[in-house]
Design an enzyme around this catalytic site. Sequence first.
Site, PDB file in Angstrom:
ATOM      1  N   HIS A 153       0.832  -1.221   0.000  1.00 15.99           N
ATOM      2  CA  HIS A 153       0.000   0.000   0.000  1.00 15.99           C
ATOM      3  C   HIS A 153       0.859   1.260   0.000  1.00 15.99           C
ATOM      4  O   HIS A 153       0.407   2.311   0.442  1.00 15.99           O
ATOM      5  CB  HIS A 153      -0.945   0.035   1.201  1.00 15.99           C
ATOM      6  CG  HIS A 153      -1.666  -1.256   1.463  1.00 15.99           C
ATOM      7  ND1 HIS A 153      -2.923  -1.519   0.991  1.00 15.99           N
ATOM      8  CD2 HIS A 153      -1.269  -2.382   2.117  1.00 15.99           C
ATOM      9  CE1 HIS A 153      -3.293  -2.734   1.364  1.00 15.99           C
ATOM     10  NE2 HIS A 153      -2.302  -3.291   2.034  1.00 15.99           N
ATOM     11  N   SER A 274      13.770  22.880 -15.012  1.00 17.33           N
ATOM     12  CA  SER A 274      12.551  23.645 -15.218  1.00 17.33           C
ATOM     13  C   SER A 274      12.926  25.006 -15.781  1.00 17.33           C
ATOM     14  O   SER A 274      13.954  25.567 -15.410  1.00 17.33           O
ATOM     15  CB  SER A 274      11.811  23.810 -13.897  1.00 17.33           C
ATOM     16  OG  SER A 274      10.944  24.921 -13.961  1.00 17.33           O
ATOM     17  N   LYS A 280      14.765  22.691  -9.824  1.00 14.76           N
ATOM     18  CA  LYS A 280      14.154  21.442 -10.245  1.00 14.76           C
ATOM     19  C   LYS A 280      15.101  20.502 -10.977  1.00 14.76           C
ATOM     20  O   LYS A 280      15.968  20.920 -11.735  1.00 14.76           O
ATOM     21  CB  LYS A 280      12.953  21.730 -11.160  1.00 14.76           C
ATOM     22  CG  LYS A 280      11.739  22.293 -10.473  1.00 14.76           C
ATOM     23  CD  LYS A 280      11.150  21.398  -9.381  1.00 14.76           C
ATOM     24  CE  LYS A 280      10.361  20.247  -9.949  1.00 14.76           C
ATOM     25  NZ  LYS A 280       9.144  20.685 -10.620  1.00 14.76           N
ATOM     26  N   GLU A 287       9.025   9.457 -16.485  1.00 15.14           N
ATOM     27  CA  GLU A 287       7.617   9.803 -16.694  1.00 15.14           C
ATOM     28  C   GLU A 287       7.161   9.399 -18.095  1.00 15.14           C
ATOM     29  O   GLU A 287       6.044   8.929 -18.301  1.00 15.14           O
ATOM     30  CB  GLU A 287       7.412  11.302 -16.490  1.00 15.14           C
ATOM     31  CG  GLU A 287       7.636  11.738 -15.040  1.00 15.14           C
ATOM     32  CD  GLU A 287       7.772  13.245 -14.936  1.00 15.14           C
ATOM     33  OE1 GLU A 287       6.749  13.932 -14.924  1.00 15.14           O
ATOM     34  OE2 GLU A 287       8.911  13.736 -14.880  1.00 15.14           O
TER      35      GLU A 287
END
Length: 455
Positions: A153, A274, A280, A287
């Site tokens: 979980h 970024s 960043k 992704e």
Amino acid sequence: MWGGRFSAKPAEIMQAINVSIGVDQRLWAQDLAGSRAHCRMLAAKGIIEQADADAILGGLDTIEGEIRSGAFPFRDQFEDIHMNVEARLNELIGEPSGRLHTARSRNDQVTTDFRLWVRDACDRQIVQLQGLQRALLARAEQHAGDLMPGFTHLQTAQPVTLGHHLMAYVEMFGRDAGRFADARARMNENPLGAAALAGSPFPIDRHMTAKELGFDRPMGNSLDAVSDRDFALESLAASSICAGHLSRLAEEIVVWMTPMFGFVTLPDDLTTGSSIMPQKRNPDAAELVRAKTGRIMGSFVALSTVMKGLPLAYSKDMQEDKPPVFEAFDALDLALGAMTAMVAALQPNTQRMAAAAGAGFSTATDLADWLVRELNLPFRKAHHVTGAAVKKAEALGVDLSQLPLAELQALDARVTEAVYKVLTPEASCASRQSFGGTAPDQVRARIADWKTRLA
Ligand code: ARG
């Protein structure tokens, strides 16, 4: 090519919906291979003259040279790769070109080409998957003894090792490679010679073309040969399952890279920044691996939907078989390549992972197991006592291993100092010696097995 019974040219919209050369020109190498095999077989069986066969084979070589050099004129007016090649052959060698299509139809031609392409694609995925497995194995070996939290979980469950976690993916990608191998073995039959749908009245030799094209045997039913695309679907099913595995690993890399986890970093060349937030470092490659899954699984749905209601044998619907397959394999090639690069370059923060492995009462099961082993409590009772111990530790703001003995003895007077030995994450991991368990020597043994399998 088929103008004999027509007096009008196709309407522009007819041409627009019908044309497929922009997509199926990727089959050129397979189309030439199929034509060469067919041509040689026709000559060997005396169906065409050897001199015509020689002219055809010479013309096909010229065409190959033109395609490789970029000089070949791919033309929309000739609809697809088969007619583009044939039209060009006619320009190059004249009349003998018209004999190549004896005992053949575009229906068996296209599915032969496509089968050859999908077969290569499956072989390529197997090689890429093995490359990814090797990268994972190398990292697993490095980190066979390094602790991290195991999750259920996404909540801390029990300590495991990073090597054990990575080896889970070695198993998955091994099964993925197996699925591609199975699909390949099943698809490796020759549809060529099924002709339009019913077979051919010419004395063709389908075993001969099968052999030349590396197929195990001719397909046993001409209707089936021209009308099924299950081989493509099966390769997409294998791709979809594989993409699902890649996506889960990609998701873990994304999560592990967030500063809140801080388990891993990726080097500059595999991350992006970024344009507005200077701090960043984004795991774009992970992704995108995760996102490619959408295209790949979508391709399976797209092709199944194309195929599901078609009466036997060929229908033009099947021309829509190629875009999803090309799209899926292009995506999978990229995803496997990117994942292999990320796995090889991952920089784990082993200290942070080890600290997390010991937090969150991760050794509570070990305490319960100790109560069963040493005090002979039934597991359910031990579970209850341990739950109370966790509750107490939580209230005192300490970890289980820091809970005073008196607190444990308040729950069961027979608890001794010895219990603390099992409450460290190291001891927890080391104790899981069952086959396939997380104990470092177990993990190393499985690494050794896989090295042998991949050698
Ligand atoms: N371009 C076609 C395809 O991909 C080739 C087969 C055409 N056959 C036909 N009967 N029109 O399916």
